[in-house]
Design a protein around this motif. Structure first.
Motif, PDB file in Angstrom:
ATOM      1  N   LYS A  30       0.844  -1.206   0.000  1.00 24.83           N
ATOM      2  CA  LYS A  30       0.000   0.000   0.000  1.00 24.83           C
ATOM      3  C   LYS A  30       0.872   1.246   0.000  1.00 24.83           C
ATOM      4  CE  LYS A  30      -2.967   2.367   3.458  1.00 24.83           C
ATOM      5  NZ  LYS A  30      -2.070   3.209   4.226  1.00 24.83           N
ATOM      6  N   ASN A  31       1.857   1.283   0.904  1.00 24.69           N
ATOM      7  CA  ASN A  31       2.639   2.513   1.066  1.00 24.69           C
ATOM      8  C   ASN A  31       3.499   2.821  -0.161  1.00 24.69           C
ATOM      9  OD1 ASN A  31       1.490   2.341   3.536  1.00 24.69           O
ATOM     10  ND2 ASN A  31       3.390   2.312   4.718  1.00 24.69           N
ATOM     11  N   ARG A  35       3.023   6.033  -2.936  1.00 23.60           N
ATOM     12  CA  ARG A  35       4.212   6.861  -3.176  1.00 23.60           C
ATOM     13  C   ARG A  35       4.637   6.847  -4.638  1.00 23.60           C
ATOM     14  NH1 ARG A  35       4.239   5.816   1.970  1.00 23.60           N
ATOM     15  NH2 ARG A  35       5.428   7.072   3.450  1.00 23.60           N
ATOM     16  N   ALA A 101      -2.930   8.656   3.980  1.00 19.70           N
ATOM     17  CA  ALA A 101      -1.664   8.972   3.311  1.00 19.70           C
ATOM     18  C   ALA A 101      -1.926   9.703   2.000  1.00 19.70           C
ATOM     19  CB  ALA A 101      -0.869   7.692   3.054  1.00 19.70           C
ATOM     20  N   ARG A 104      -3.040  13.365   2.743  1.00 22.49           N
ATOM     21  CA  ARG A 104      -1.984  14.244   3.250  1.00 22.49           C
ATOM     22  C   ARG A 104      -0.915  14.512   2.198  1.00 22.49           C
ATOM     23  NH1 ARG A 104      -2.791  11.065   8.589  1.00 22.49           N
ATOM     24  NH2 ARG A 104      -4.114  12.494   9.766  1.00 22.49           N
ATOM     25  N   PHE A 105      -0.471  13.467   1.487  1.00 18.70           N
ATOM     26  CA  PHE A 105       0.568  13.683   0.475  1.00 18.70           C
ATOM     27  C   PHE A 105       0.074  14.712  -0.554  1.00 18.70           C
ATOM     28  CE2 PHE A 105       2.249   9.006   0.896  1.00 18.70           C
ATOM     29  CZ  PHE A 105       2.600   9.262   2.210  1.00 18.70           C
ATOM     30  N   LYS A 171       1.894  13.445  15.615  1.00 17.90           N
ATOM     31  CA  LYS A 171       0.626  12.726  15.401  1.00 17.90           C
ATOM     32  C   LYS A 171       0.688  11.821  14.195  1.00 17.90           C
ATOM     33  CE  LYS A 171      -2.352  16.137  17.554  1.00 17.90           C
ATOM     34  NZ  LYS A 171      -2.821  17.487  17.264  1.00 17.90           N
ATOM     35  N   SER A 172       1.512  12.189  13.228  1.00 13.75           N
ATOM     36  CA  SER A 172       1.611  11.405  11.996  1.00 13.75           C
ATOM     37  C   SER A 172       2.884  11.786  11.259  1.00 13.75           C
ATOM     38  CB  SER A 172       0.401  11.675  11.098  1.00 13.75           C
ATOM     39  OG  SER A 172       0.562  11.059   9.845  1.00 13.75           O
ATOM     40  N   SER A 173       3.503  10.806  10.635  1.00 10.61           N
ATOM     41  CA  SER A 173       4.663  11.090   9.772  1.00 10.61           C
ATOM     42  C   SER A 173       4.215  11.601   8.415  1.00 10.61           C
ATOM     43  CB  SER A 173       5.483   9.817   9.580  1.00 10.61           C
ATOM     44  OG  SER A 173       4.742   8.873   8.814  1.00 10.61           O
ATOM     45  N   GLN A 174       2.936  11.419   8.113  1.00 11.28           N
ATOM     46  CA  GLN A 174       2.454  11.732   6.771  1.00 11.28           C
ATOM     47  C   GLN A 174       2.549  13.219   6.445  1.00 11.28           C
ATOM     48  OE1 GLN A 174      -1.468   9.991   6.758  1.00 11.28           O
ATOM     49  NE2 GLN A 174      -0.671   7.894   6.722  1.00 11.28           N
ATOM     50  N   SER A 200       6.411   7.015  13.563  1.00  6.22           N
ATOM     51  CA  SER A 200       6.428   6.340  12.252  1.00  6.22           C
ATOM     52  C   SER A 200       7.656   6.717  11.420  1.00  6.22           C
ATOM     53  CB  SER A 200       5.140   6.680  11.475  1.00  6.22           C
ATOM     54  OG  SER A 200       4.056   5.997  12.011  1.00  6.22           O
ATOM     55  N   PRO A 203       7.837   4.909   7.606  1.00  6.31           N
ATOM     56  CA  PRO A 203       7.263   5.508   6.395  1.00  6.31           C
ATOM     57  C   PRO A 203       8.052   6.726   5.900  1.00  6.31           C
ATOM     58  CG  PRO A 203       5.532   5.080   7.996  1.00  6.31           C
ATOM     59  CD  PRO A 203       6.830   4.785   8.681  1.00  6.31           C
ATOM     60  N   THR A 316       3.571   0.131  13.138  1.00 11.51           N
ATOM     61  CA  THR A 316       2.248   0.678  13.476  1.00 11.51           C
ATOM     62  C   THR A 316       1.080  -0.039  12.772  1.00 11.51           C
ATOM     63  OG1 THR A 316       0.961   2.720  13.565  1.00 11.51           O
ATOM     64  CG2 THR A 316       2.527   2.566  11.749  1.00 11.51           C
ATOM     65  N   ASP A 317       1.228  -0.377  11.493  1.00 11.63           N
ATOM     66  CA  ASP A 317       0.096  -0.961  10.766  1.00 11.63           C
ATOM     67  C   ASP A 317      -0.016  -2.471  10.969  1.00 11.63           C
ATOM     68  OD1 ASP A 317      -0.696   1.502   9.881  1.00 11.63           O
ATOM     69  OD2 ASP A 317       0.083   1.285   7.850  1.00 11.63           O
ATOM     70  N   THR A 340      -0.575   7.090  18.388  1.00  4.41           N
ATOM     71  CA  THR A 340      -1.084   7.478  17.061  1.00  4.41           C
ATOM     72  C   THR A 340      -2.132   6.498  16.528  1.00  4.41           C
ATOM     73  OG1 THR A 340       0.709   6.360  15.897  1.00  4.41           O
ATOM     74  CG2 THR A 340       1.048   8.703  16.410  1.00  4.41           C
ATOM     75  N   LYS A 344      -6.211   6.814  13.627  1.00  5.22           N
ATOM     76  CA  LYS A 344      -6.296   6.112  12.333  1.00  5.22           C
ATOM     77  C   LYS A 344      -7.773   5.965  11.944  1.00  5.22           C
ATOM     78  CE  LYS A 344      -1.715   5.036  12.756  1.00  5.22           C
ATOM     79  NZ  LYS A 344      -0.605   5.276  11.872  1.00  5.22           N
TER      80      LYS A 344
HETATM   81  O1  LIG Z   1       3.238   7.185   5.032  1.00  5.78           O
HETATM   82  C1  LIG Z   1       2.445   6.244   4.923  1.00  5.78           C
HETATM   83  O2  LIG Z   1       2.172   5.717   3.815  1.00  5.78           O
HETATM   84  C2  LIG Z   1       1.792   5.734   6.138  1.00  5.78           C
HETATM   85  C3  LIG Z   1       2.215   6.144   7.384  1.00  5.78           C
HETATM   86  C4  LIG Z   1       1.636   5.637   8.647  1.00  5.78           C
HETATM   87  O3  LIG Z   1       0.838   6.648   9.218  1.00  5.78           O
HETATM   88  P1  LIG Z   1       1.323   7.624  10.423  1.00  5.78           P
HETATM   89  O4  LIG Z   1       2.538   8.314   9.978  1.00  5.78           O
HETATM   90  O5  LIG Z   1       0.154   8.544  10.583  1.00  5.78           O
HETATM   91  O6  LIG Z   1       1.567   6.742  11.606  1.00  5.78           O
HETATM   92  C5  LIG Z   1       0.784   4.399   8.399  1.00  5.78           C
HETATM   93  O7  LIG Z   1      -0.009   4.132   9.537  1.00  5.78           O
HETATM   94  C6  LIG Z   1      -0.109   4.553   7.209  1.00  5.78           C
HETATM   95  O8  LIG Z   1      -0.867   3.413   6.983  1.00  5.78           O
HETATM   96  C7  LIG Z   1       0.690   4.779   5.959  1.00  5.78           C
END
Ligand SMILES: O=C(O)C1=C[C@@H](OP(=O)(O)O)[C@@H](O)[C@H](O)C1
Ligand SMILES: C=C(OP(=O)(O)O)C(=O)O
Length: 441
Positions: A30-31, A35, A101, A104-105, A171-174, A200, A203, A316-317, A340, A344
């Motif tokens: 998925k990730n 990307r 993701a 946010r991206f 809260k999130s790396s995204q 995270s 990611p 995390t996932d 975190t 989700k």
């Molecule tokens: O960068 C990504 O693709 C992701 C980052 C993670 O989120 P967080 O950074 O909010 O933990 C993960 O849980 C999500 O499924 C996908």
């Protein structure tokens, strides 16, 4: 019916399984799908993304990129993308579905446009997730931002030049990943300062890996607190291959560990940046028998498991899937540093505690941890709430496979967010499900 042959919306009845046996190929990551598709759109020219995921999140990214002006064709399992480079079409409303993701991206990249609006058809899930830290960083860069108190719907208008900017990664790396995708296309690039207790990390490294695969230069401190990406760069079109998905595979590996039999899962490379690869070691640490032959993991299931205490943020996932192992592991398993998970698709700490308690398990939570006491027997015979969360559905499915009587899970079609073939894959290993359509009047 859908590509998986299942009803559009359904509850699933999970029948207890005596054993699981067989060979599967892990679905595409998925990730990396999200990307690579985005990076391909940010390149000028044609990029072939080999073996893209077919999930709702992948579709959400493809839809948004098309709406922004990218050419996207499916060629078998590949996506062929003609990118818009640094010029996504302005004045467009994007719907990222339920994909955090993706949303946010794209919000980061929206600062290239003179106006993009984001709306979701999942107001009760993505619509409730926080976006404020990303929006604040974009505002600091000079973007104009409108939102419903830091939540969707959101509008973002650039252009921005870039420079030094702080972004919270608590809260999130995204949010930081979003700015990393934007950075090379800005005149001045970005020097990111990640603030707060960074979550995270894995990611973020996948984002750096993606930039590198598309010829973008970036440097990062070892702890990722500083990430510098020079401006005036271009994403290089070409050909990338999506690796296998560790988060979804963590659920298959856990199912295989919980039941007797032998399961072989291929397409999971050893040298991979997905944090959920660690699920293999967590399961081994609990007593599971998992060996590797190249890209194939072999699980000989049914061994007694014992509890562990681990920092879950690194994977995390996979925490939900591994919680199913914890439910049958002797002793108290604790996942620490998982605050975190509350942010989700559902609150994966409190909602999980409630569902597991209803199933008869002993579970407790703190603000940032979840503790489960393992049992040898789970009665089942009731209905559990899926909470519209694919990873909750995976967890409850695994519990149902090991229960004494069937477990019904509501809204099980939400599995399609990340793993449309999850039930089909388990069926191929010998599991048995009933699908109860919920979209018929
Ligand atoms: O960068 C990504 O693709 C992701 C980052 C993670 O989120 P967080 O950074 O909010 O933990 C993960 O849980 C999500 O499924 C996908
Ligand atoms: C949280 C998840 O995804 P996202 O943040 O991309 O919605 C997930 O896949 O478990």
């Amino acid at each position: 019916m859908n590509g998986d042959g299942l009803p559009e919306k359904f509850d699933v009845v999970v029948h207890p399984a005596a054993s699981l046996n067989g060979v599967l190929r892990a679905q595409p990551s998925k990730n990396y799908t999200t990307r690579y598709l985005l990076a391909a759109a940010l390149a000028v020219g044609e990029t072939r993304v080999v073996g893209v995921a077919t999930s709702e999140d992948a579709e959400a990214m493809l839809r948004c990129l098309r709406d922004w002006g990218a050419g996207v064709e499916r060629d078998g399992e590949d996506a062929v993308v003609h990118g818009f480079g640094a010029s996504p079409r302005p004045g467009v409303t994007l719907n990222p579905g339920n994909a955090g993701a993706v949303a946010r991206f794209l919000m980061g990249v929206a600062a290239l446009t003179t106006g993009t609006t984001f709306e979701t058809d999942y107001p009760d899930s993505l619509g409730k997730r926080p976006q404020g830290d990303l929006l604040a960083a974009l505002e600091r860069l000079g973007a104009k931002v409108g939102s419903d108190e830091g939540k969707l719907p959101i509008s973002i208008s650039g252009p921005v030049r870039g420079g030094v900017v702080e972004v919270s990664a608590e809260k999130s790396s995204q949010y930081a990943s979003a700015l990393m995708f934007l950075a090379p296309l800005l005149p001045d690039g970005l020097e990111l300062r990640l603030t707060g207790d960074i979550k995270s990390h894995a990611p973020l490294r996948q984002t750096l890996d993606t930039l590198s695969a598309f010829g973008v230069r970036a440097t990062a401190a070892a702890d990722l607190s500083r990430i510098a990406i020079p401006g005036g760069q271009a994403y290089r079109a070409g050909r990338v291959m999506v690796p296998g998905d560790y988060p979804g595979s963590a659920a298959i590996l856990t199912a295989a560990a919980l039941l007797p039999g032998e399961v072989r899962l291929s397409n999971l490379r050893e040298n991979d940046l997905q944090g959920e690869k660690e699920a293999v070691n967590v399961l081994r640490g609990m007593g599971a028998d998992i060996t590797r032959e190249g890209d194939t993991l072999i699980v000989r299931g049914g061994r007694p498991l014992h509890a562990v205490k681990r920092d879950g943020d690194a994977f995390t996932d996979a925490v939900q899937a591994l919680t199913a192992a914890a439910a049958f592991a002797a002793g108290e398993t604790t996942w620490e540093n998982v605050y975190t998970l509350r942010l989700k698709e559902c609150d994966r700490i409190s909602d999980t505690r409630r569902e597991l308690q209803r199933l008869g398990l002993t579970v407790s939570e703190t603000n940032d941890s979840l503790t489960v006491t393992g049992t040898t027997e789970l009665a089942g015979g009731l209905t559990a709430e899926g909470h519209g969360d694919h990873r909750m559905i995976m967890l409850l499915t695994l519990l149902g496979l090991r229960a004494t009587a069937p477990v019904t899970i509501t809204g099980a079609h939400h599995i399609r967010k990340s793993y449309p073939l999850f039930f089909r894959h388990l069926e191929a290993l010998g599991a048995n499900f009933d699908y109860l359509p919920t979209d018929v009047p």
